[in-house]
Design a protein around this motif. Structure first.
Motif, mmCIF file in Angstrom:
data_model
loop_
_atom_site.group_PDB
_atom_site.id
_atom_site.type_symbol
_atom_site.label_atom_id
_atom_site.label_comp_id
_atom_site.label_asym_id
_atom_site.label_seq_id
_atom_site.Cartn_x
_atom_site.Cartn_y
_atom_site.Cartn_z
ATOM 1 N N ILE A 94 68.114 -33.517 -51.931
ATOM 2 C CA ILE A 94 67.890 -32.099 -52.203
ATOM 3 C C ILE A 94 69.123 -31.506 -52.866
ATOM 4 C CG2 ILE A 94 67.337 -29.854 -51.203
ATOM 5 C CD1 ILE A 94 66.226 -31.487 -48.757
ATOM 6 N N GLY A 95 68.932 -30.973 -54.041
ATOM 7 C CA GLY A 95 70.015 -30.254 -54.704
ATOM 8 C C GLY A 95 69.891 -28.775 -54.367
ATOM 9 N N TRP A 96 70.750 -28.305 -53.506
ATOM 10 C CA TRP A 96 70.747 -26.895 -53.100
ATOM 11 C C TRP A 96 71.649 -26.169 -54.088
ATOM 12 C CZ3 TRP A 96 72.503 -25.127 -47.554
ATOM 13 C CH2 TRP A 96 71.838 -23.948 -47.198
ATOM 14 N N ILE A 97 71.052 -25.537 -55.071
ATOM 15 C CA ILE A 97 71.797 -25.029 -56.219
ATOM 16 C C ILE A 97 72.177 -23.563 -56.031
ATOM 17 C CG2 ILE A 97 71.791 -24.747 -58.719
ATOM 18 C CD1 ILE A 97 71.493 -27.654 -57.803
ATOM 19 N N SER A 98 73.478 -23.297 -56.082
ATOM 20 C CA SER A 98 73.934 -21.906 -56.082
ATOM 21 C C SER A 98 74.378 -21.545 -57.492
ATOM 22 C CB SER A 98 75.053 -21.676 -55.064
ATOM 23 O OG SER A 98 76.115 -22.591 -55.210
ATOM 24 N N SER A 99 74.020 -20.326 -57.874
ATOM 25 C CA SER A 99 74.344 -19.836 -59.210
ATOM 26 C C SER A 99 74.658 -18.355 -59.103
ATOM 27 C CB SER A 99 73.170 -20.085 -60.177
ATOM 28 O OG SER A 99 72.000 -19.422 -59.725
ATOM 29 N N ILE A 100 74.951 -17.749 -60.218
ATOM 30 C CA ILE A 100 75.229 -16.310 -60.219
ATOM 31 C C ILE A 100 74.676 -15.717 -61.508
ATOM 32 C CG2 ILE A 100 77.520 -16.464 -61.322
ATOM 33 C CD1 ILE A 100 78.424 -14.357 -59.189
ATOM 34 N N SER A 101 74.109 -14.541 -61.393
ATOM 35 C CA SER A 101 73.501 -13.914 -62.558
ATOM 36 C C SER A 101 74.568 -13.256 -63.431
ATOM 37 C CB SER A 101 72.478 -12.865 -62.118
ATOM 38 O OG SER A 101 73.129 -11.715 -61.604
ATOM 39 N N LYS A 102 74.160 -12.837 -64.613
ATOM 40 C CA LYS A 102 75.089 -12.152 -65.503
ATOM 41 C C LYS A 102 75.515 -10.804 -64.927
ATOM 42 C CE LYS A 102 71.260 -10.341 -68.288
ATOM 43 N NZ LYS A 102 70.657 -10.300 -69.649
#
Length: 201
Positions: free
Chosen positions: A26-34
């Motif tokens: 499982i790739g638990w992906i954290s990101s952030i918006s513009k």
């Protein structure tokens, strides 16, 4: 029995594919918006690509032609973090799979602790024992789709973070302390089972 995916509905294809290819990390992906809104979501279409240099991939399905928030963020910022899922945090991971508005912070939704990354902007999950800071290097949209398809994302790992509690000598991982969780079919997951060795000559 033979099964032609072109002659069957999407749900049937998905059920066969996700039951046949198991277990899946499982790739638990954290990101952030513009707009600097943190996002966190799990992807079981995920794996390592290579080690020279280290790369990982995940695939984000598109529903009715719409991108997931994670995909929009990664394509916009060119950055993401992979947080590995363990038994201790599987419930929080499941909570972040909920469909919520783009302005919802899943760290807060699931009661998780965001940690600043070193090389990139998206936050890491403190509760995850292994996290990987990644920079986007390539993405590819599946062709000839009928329902929105999916976008494959490949990222280069620019920094590893590994808890001291699971590190052994010679850069090996202590599986008894790591306790990774993998995805099966439907709502099913698996823990590490019996480990056996097959030596190569």
């Amino acid at each position: 029995m033979q099964f032609d995916p072109a002659l069957n509905d999407r749900k049937s294809v998905y059920k066969i594919l996700t039951a046949a290819v198991i277990p899946r990390p499982i790739g638990w992906i954290s990101s952030i918006s513009k707009d600097n809104i943190p996002n966190l979501a799990p992807f079981s279409f995920f794996n390592v690509v290579g080690d020279d240099p280290p790369h990982v991939m995940f695939s984000a399905a598109r529903s009715s032609g719409a991108n997931k928030d994670t995909l929009n963020n990664v394509l916009s910022t060119k950055q993401f973090v992979v947080n590995m899922v363990t038994e201790d945090i599987v419930e929080q991971m499941n909570k972040t799979a909920e469909m919520v508005a783009a302005d919802v912070n899943e760290f807060e939704l699931a009661g998780l602790t965001p940690l600043e990354s070193v090389m990139i902007k998206p936050f890491r999950v403190k509760e995850s024992p292994i996290t990987m800071e990644c920079e986007l290097v390539h993405h590819y949209e599946l062709e000839n789709h009928q329902y929105g398809g999916a976008v494959v994302v490949i990222g280069k790992i620019v920094m590893f973070h590994i808890d001291d509690d699971i590190m052994l000598e010679d850069f090996k991982i202590d599986m008894d302390n790591y306790k990774p969780v993998s995805r099966l079919a439907g709502a099913n997951y698996s823990r590490m089972g019996e480990i056996f060795t097959v030596n190569r000559k």
